[in-house]
Design a protein around this motif. Sequence first.
Motif, mmCIF file in Angstrom:
data_model
loop_
_atom_site.group_PDB
_atom_site.id
_atom_site.type_symbol
_atom_site.label_atom_id
_atom_site.label_comp_id
_atom_site.label_asym_id
_atom_site.label_seq_id
_atom_site.Cartn_x
_atom_site.Cartn_y
_atom_site.Cartn_z
ATOM 1 N N SER A 1 0.822 -1.212 0.000
ATOM 2 C CA SER A 1 0.000 0.000 0.000
ATOM 3 C C SER A 1 0.851 1.255 0.000
ATOM 4 C CB SER A 1 -0.936 0.005 1.214
ATOM 5 O OG SER A 1 -1.835 -1.083 1.153
ATOM 6 N N ILE A 2 1.991 1.228 0.696
ATOM 7 C CA ILE A 2 2.871 2.398 0.705
ATOM 8 C C ILE A 2 3.550 2.554 -0.659
ATOM 9 C CG2 ILE A 2 4.863 3.504 1.782
ATOM 10 C CD1 ILE A 2 4.178 1.997 4.351
ATOM 11 N N ILE A 3 3.979 1.459 -1.251
ATOM 12 C CA ILE A 3 4.514 1.522 -2.612
ATOM 13 C C ILE A 3 3.449 2.081 -3.554
ATOM 14 C CG2 ILE A 3 5.328 0.178 -4.584
ATOM 15 C CD1 ILE A 3 6.607 -1.776 -2.616
ATOM 16 N N CYS A 4 2.290 1.447 -3.573
ATOM 17 C CA CYS A 4 1.091 1.894 -4.292
ATOM 18 C C CYS A 4 1.395 2.379 -5.716
ATOM 19 C CB CYS A 4 0.368 2.999 -3.520
ATOM 20 S SG CYS A 4 -1.264 3.395 -4.232
ATOM 21 N N ILE A 5 1.357 1.466 -6.669
ATOM 22 C CA ILE A 5 1.621 1.838 -8.058
ATOM 23 C C ILE A 5 0.584 2.824 -8.593
ATOM 24 C CG2 ILE A 5 2.907 -0.245 -8.624
ATOM 25 C CD1 ILE A 5 0.318 -1.367 -9.851
ATOM 26 N N LEU A 6 -0.559 2.939 -7.920
ATOM 27 C CA LEU A 6 -1.557 3.929 -8.323
ATOM 28 C C LEU A 6 -1.215 5.321 -7.788
ATOM 29 C CD1 LEU A 6 -4.821 1.850 -7.767
ATOM 30 C CD2 LEU A 6 -3.685 2.361 -9.936
ATOM 31 N N ALA A 7 -0.186 5.393 -6.952
ATOM 32 C CA ALA A 7 0.306 6.701 -6.478
ATOM 33 C C ALA A 7 1.472 7.114 -7.371
ATOM 34 C CB ALA A 7 0.714 6.616 -5.017
ATOM 35 N N GLY A 8 2.688 6.679 -7.039
ATOM 36 C CA GLY A 8 3.850 7.062 -7.819
ATOM 37 C C GLY A 8 3.774 6.627 -9.267
ATOM 38 N N GLY A 9 3.141 5.471 -9.524
ATOM 39 C CA GLY A 9 3.029 4.979 -10.889
ATOM 40 C C GLY A 9 2.218 5.890 -11.783
ATOM 41 N N ILE A 10 1.389 6.753 -11.195
ATOM 42 C CA ILE A 10 0.588 7.715 -11.955
ATOM 43 C C ILE A 10 1.137 9.128 -11.786
ATOM 44 C CG2 ILE A 10 -1.680 8.829 -12.084
ATOM 45 C CD1 ILE A 10 -2.938 6.121 -11.498
ATOM 46 N N THR A 11 1.329 9.556 -10.542
ATOM 47 C CA THR A 11 1.701 10.950 -10.289
ATOM 48 C C THR A 11 3.129 11.272 -10.696
ATOM 49 O OG1 THR A 11 2.269 10.402 -7.995
ATOM 50 C CG2 THR A 11 0.037 11.222 -8.408
ATOM 51 N N SER A 12 3.991 10.261 -10.842
ATOM 52 C CA SER A 12 5.368 10.537 -11.278
ATOM 53 C C SER A 12 5.669 9.921 -12.645
ATOM 54 C CB SER A 12 6.378 10.033 -10.231
ATOM 55 O OG SER A 12 6.318 8.626 -10.118
ATOM 56 N N PHE A 13 4.636 9.468 -13.357
ATOM 57 C CA PHE A 13 4.847 8.868 -14.674
ATOM 58 C C PHE A 13 5.568 9.841 -15.606
ATOM 59 C CE2 PHE A 13 3.425 8.263 -19.084
ATOM 60 C CZ PHE A 13 3.866 6.973 -19.313
#
Length: 522
Positions: free
Chosen positions: A41-53
């Motif tokens: 959950s902390i890794i969360c690809i829906l977080a960094g995977g989207i916001t830092s794409f």
Amino acid sequence: MTDRSEKEILAADAATLHKMGYAQELSRRMHAFSNFAVAFSIICILAGGITSFQVGYSTGGAFTAIIGWIVGGLFALTVGACMAQIASAYPTAGGLYHWSSILGGRGWGWATAWFNLAGLIFVISSVDVGVYNLFNGLILNNIFGINTSAWANYWPVVSGGWPQVLAVVLIAGAQGLLNHFGIRFTTKLIDFSGYLIFVVAVLLTGTMLYATPHWDFSRLIAFHNFSGAPGGSVVPHSDSRFYLFLLCMLYPLYTMTGYDGSAHTSEETVNARINVPKGIMNSIFWSLVFGLVMAASFIIAMPDPIKNAGDGSNIIFNLMAGLAVPTVWKDLLYIGIVVANFLCALAGVTSTSRMVYAFARDGGLPGSKWLKQVDRKHRSPVYAIWAVVVVSIGSTLYSPAFAALAAGCAMFLYISYAMPILAGLFAEGRSWTEFGPFRLGVFSKPLALISVLGGVLIIYIGTRPPNDILDSYFIGLLVLIAVIWFGVARTRFPGPPINAGEIAARAAEIMAEEAALKGAVD
């Protein structure tokens, strides 16, 4: 697993903790999936995977986004394997700090704690700013058609303006409240987050592939120099492909951080010596796999990869808005992404508060007397929780919020990951002779060397433009650590109990602490 066998495991977990000089104060309710879910959950690809794409794509296009993700993910697996081996031997909430103290000495452990704490704070603050940005871009703008771009002008002194400040206060405050009221409810939310990330990532990837008018896989390895204006000025222009590839590493390395959360919840995990290493490794592996497929779907779904690059930080927002799928379906995806990011930072507060609690337990922080206290009713370190919330809010106020916070998160955390690994590289086979069930064997030292060298490279990447604001943070933290250590902490900081005499001296204290918590309501 029978009740009796679980009781035996719990007793063994407590005995392991006692051997390291600590009482079983926190409620040990997490099983294998829950521990995995914290890190995942902390890794969360829906977080960094989207916001830092955009960091991956606006450097060298698809090549840096895809190949960079693979290289960064394999490096994260290497670091995670080294950490998992140490976590299996020393499963405590202090995690990295405690490992560095045992393997490298009090001073090394103390410095590790500060780098780890800085990185964890940057995780929470960057994700909470990301929650605001996603809510703003995906829900307010795309669903309700509300343009908030002019709102920030009302308080321009603070980064992001007053809407961001108010939003981050509300978001972080809600995460603090949820963590305050005990591990049982928080664990259920984090477990749900683990499932939610899987489901939304699969649905988002499927939607991208369904909506694309073509299946041009050749574009996945195409290199385009999108630095500067062609990429929305996400990174400054450069003609060096190697330099751009280094900069793109912040995309996977910012995303794949926080897996030390499995270690920080060791004292709340059943069969910690086995389940914590599993949590670390599985969270990185599945994030690498699902994140890679998701990134590929973004690139395949782009109507015009060159034109889309010009959207810069809005590339995913605009891509999703233009998908030829029913509006209701897109709205559900938007909501799922925002909720997953909120739960990502919730898990970050859980992990960071445990690290603060453990460091304070050994007298390492100002106000340690309060920060180490565990609420008898909720069995949570409530003062540590709220200290983390307040500091994470403050860290968003006076920096170019997302870019600097994301780079700082990756840099400080990987420094803190490398420090106990470096200590273990020299201690293994000498002072470090007791290991847990998870062993790397002959691969231990080569992987440790790769991890340490990679950590040095991340310092270089994290302090290059546009993230050179971190120069002052990094140098300032180094100076602060040195001044406090040599001025005060070297003589006053006792550190964790390490030798047999120190641990034996705490036996009576351990019994008293556990007796005081008996009968507490979880």
